[in-house]
Write an enzyme that holds these catalytic residues in place. Structure first.
Site, PDB file in Angstrom:
ATOM      1  N   ARG A   1      -2.049  -6.084  -8.053  1.00  0.00           N
ATOM      2  CA  ARG A   1      -0.769  -6.749  -8.309  1.00  0.00           C
ATOM      3  C   ARG A   1      -1.022  -7.706  -8.845  1.00  0.00           C
ATOM      4  NH1 ARG A   1      -3.085  -7.729  -2.328  1.00  0.00           N
ATOM      5  NH2 ARG A   1      -4.518  -8.396  -3.324  1.00  0.00           N
TER       6      ARG A   1
ATOM      7  N   LYS B   1     -18.001  -5.675   8.291  1.00  0.00           N
ATOM      8  CA  LYS B   1     -16.843  -6.270   7.504  1.00  0.00           C
ATOM      9  C   LYS B   1     -16.509  -6.601   9.335  1.00  0.00           C
ATOM     10  CE  LYS B   1     -12.947  -6.238   4.123  1.00  0.00           C
ATOM     11  NZ  LYS B   1     -12.924  -6.265   2.969  1.00  0.00           N
TER      12      LYS B   1
ATOM     13  N   HIS C   1       1.532  -1.308   0.460  1.00  0.00           N
ATOM     14  CA  HIS C   1       0.354   0.171  -0.137  1.00  0.00           C
ATOM     15  C   HIS C   1       0.950   1.288  -0.009  1.00  0.00           C
ATOM     16  CE1 HIS C   1      -3.518  -2.531   2.549  1.00  0.00           C
ATOM     17  NE2 HIS C   1      -3.657  -2.589   1.069  1.00  0.00           N
TER      18      HIS C   1
ATOM     19  N   SER D   1      -3.105  -7.730   3.525  1.00  0.00           N
ATOM     20  CA  SER D   1      -3.272  -7.757   4.025  1.00  0.00           C
ATOM     21  C   SER D   1      -3.558  -8.417   5.188  1.00  0.00           C
ATOM     22  CB  SER D   1      -4.205  -6.510   4.668  1.00  0.00           C
ATOM     23  OG  SER D   1      -4.523  -5.046   4.447  1.00  0.00           O
TER      24      SER D   1
HETATM   25  O1  PNS Z   1      -8.833  -2.776   0.813  1.00  0.00           O
HETATM   26  P1  PNS Z   1     -10.374  -2.825  -0.251  1.00  0.00           P
HETATM   27  O2  PNS Z   1     -11.130  -4.190   0.914  1.00  0.00           O
HETATM   28  O3  PNS Z   1      -9.737  -4.301  -2.093  1.00  0.00           O
HETATM   29  O4  PNS Z   1     -11.275  -1.297  -0.235  1.00  0.00           O
HETATM   30  C1  PNS Z   1     -12.462  -2.219  -0.750  1.00  0.00           C
HETATM   31  C2  PNS Z   1     -13.316  -0.928  -0.971  1.00  0.00           C
HETATM   32  C3  PNS Z   1     -13.198   0.028  -0.237  1.00  0.00           C
HETATM   33  C4  PNS Z   1     -12.293   0.451  -2.175  1.00  0.00           C
HETATM   34  C5  PNS Z   1     -14.569  -0.628  -1.162  1.00  0.00           C
HETATM   35  O5  PNS Z   1     -15.160  -1.374  -0.800  1.00  0.00           O
HETATM   36  C6  PNS Z   1     -15.621   0.685  -1.186  1.00  0.00           C
HETATM   37  O6  PNS Z   1     -15.647   1.597  -1.913  1.00  0.00           O
HETATM   38  N1  PNS Z   1     -16.415   0.411  -0.277  1.00  0.00           N
HETATM   39  C7  PNS Z   1     -17.287   1.776   0.000  1.00  0.00           C
HETATM   40  C8  PNS Z   1     -18.790   1.545  -0.965  1.00  0.00           C
HETATM   41  C9  PNS Z   1     -19.325   1.168  -2.237  1.00  0.00           C
HETATM   42  O7  PNS Z   1     -18.876   2.684  -2.412  1.00  0.00           O
HETATM   43  N2  PNS Z   1     -19.525   0.849  -2.825  1.00  0.00           N
HETATM   44  C10 PNS Z   1     -19.942   0.871  -4.180  1.00  0.00           C
HETATM   45  C11 PNS Z   1     -19.364   0.095  -5.007  1.00  0.00           C
HETATM   46  S1  PNS Z   1     -18.504  -1.413  -5.012  1.00  0.00           S
END
Ligand code: PNS
Length: 168
Positions: free
Chosen positions: A93, A44, A20, A131
């Site tokens: 990645r 979560k 990150h 993570s």
């Molecule tokens: O590190 P991650 O868990 O891969 O990040 C995922 C993240 C936080 C980018 C994604 O879950 C997110 O944007 N969640 C917020 C809810 C949202 O906007 N959902 C609509 C798009 S599916």
């Protein structure tokens, strides 16, 4: 007058890893300001609270003056609108990330067509890093100190004390 451009780098960051940090460094070199934003998602189950995740990220990114750390709940695109940003940064990645990231990017475009998702490809040495893997490896006694910044390693030790006979 030159317009300043800011980008948002969202994620769970549970916890932030060297992968990150690499993405944040590359984004910081491209944009005037980068907001690393930690998702607050009560549904979560996270190992670290949002405050802990923010503190670890702040510490790990303190060498980047144009990076700030924040958190958000709800829709990512709403957070971007609040920040007056039109750029989402995501790290890639491996090919296995692509399907999920593609879906996320298209969903966000459907919700907010003015917002663009930009992908930054990681370096080979971080291509296996996540993570989730860090937490799992650590809890089974594997060495993760080269995968995370020192502040994260310290907090992992505090959160998951290991028996003396297990590394590290
Ligand atoms: O590190 P991650 O868990 O891969 O990040 C995922 C993240 C936080 C980018 C994604 O879950 C997110 O944007 N969640 C917020 C809810 C949202 O906007 N959902 C609509 C798009 S599916």
């Amino acid at each position: 007058m030159k317009r300043s451009i800011n980008a948002v780098y969202p994620g769970s960051f549970d916890p932030i890893t060297n992968g990150h940090i690499y993405i944040a460094e590359r984004a910081a070199a491209l944009f005037d300001e980068v907001v690393v934003s930690v998702l607050l998602n009560p549904q979560k189950k996270a190992a670290f609270s949002v405050e802990e995740r923010k503190a670890m990220a702040r510490e790990a990114l303190s060498h980047l003056p144009n990076v700030k750390v924040d958190s958000f709940s709800g829709l990512l695109v709403d957070f971007l609108r609040q920040e007056q940003s039109r750029i989402i940064i995501r790290g890639l990645r491996a090919l296995s990330d692509f399907e999920y990231e593609f879906q996320l990017a298209l969903m966000n475009r459907q919700l907010a067509p003015e917002i663009e998702t930009l992908f930054i490809v990681t370096e080979a040495r971080y291509s296996y890093l996540s993570s989730h893997a860090v937490k799992e490896i650590y809890q089974f006694g594997g060495a993760v100190h080269e995968m995370v910044p020192p502040g994260v390693f310290r907090r992992l030790r505090e959160r998951f004390p290991l028996p003396r006979n297990i590394l590290p």
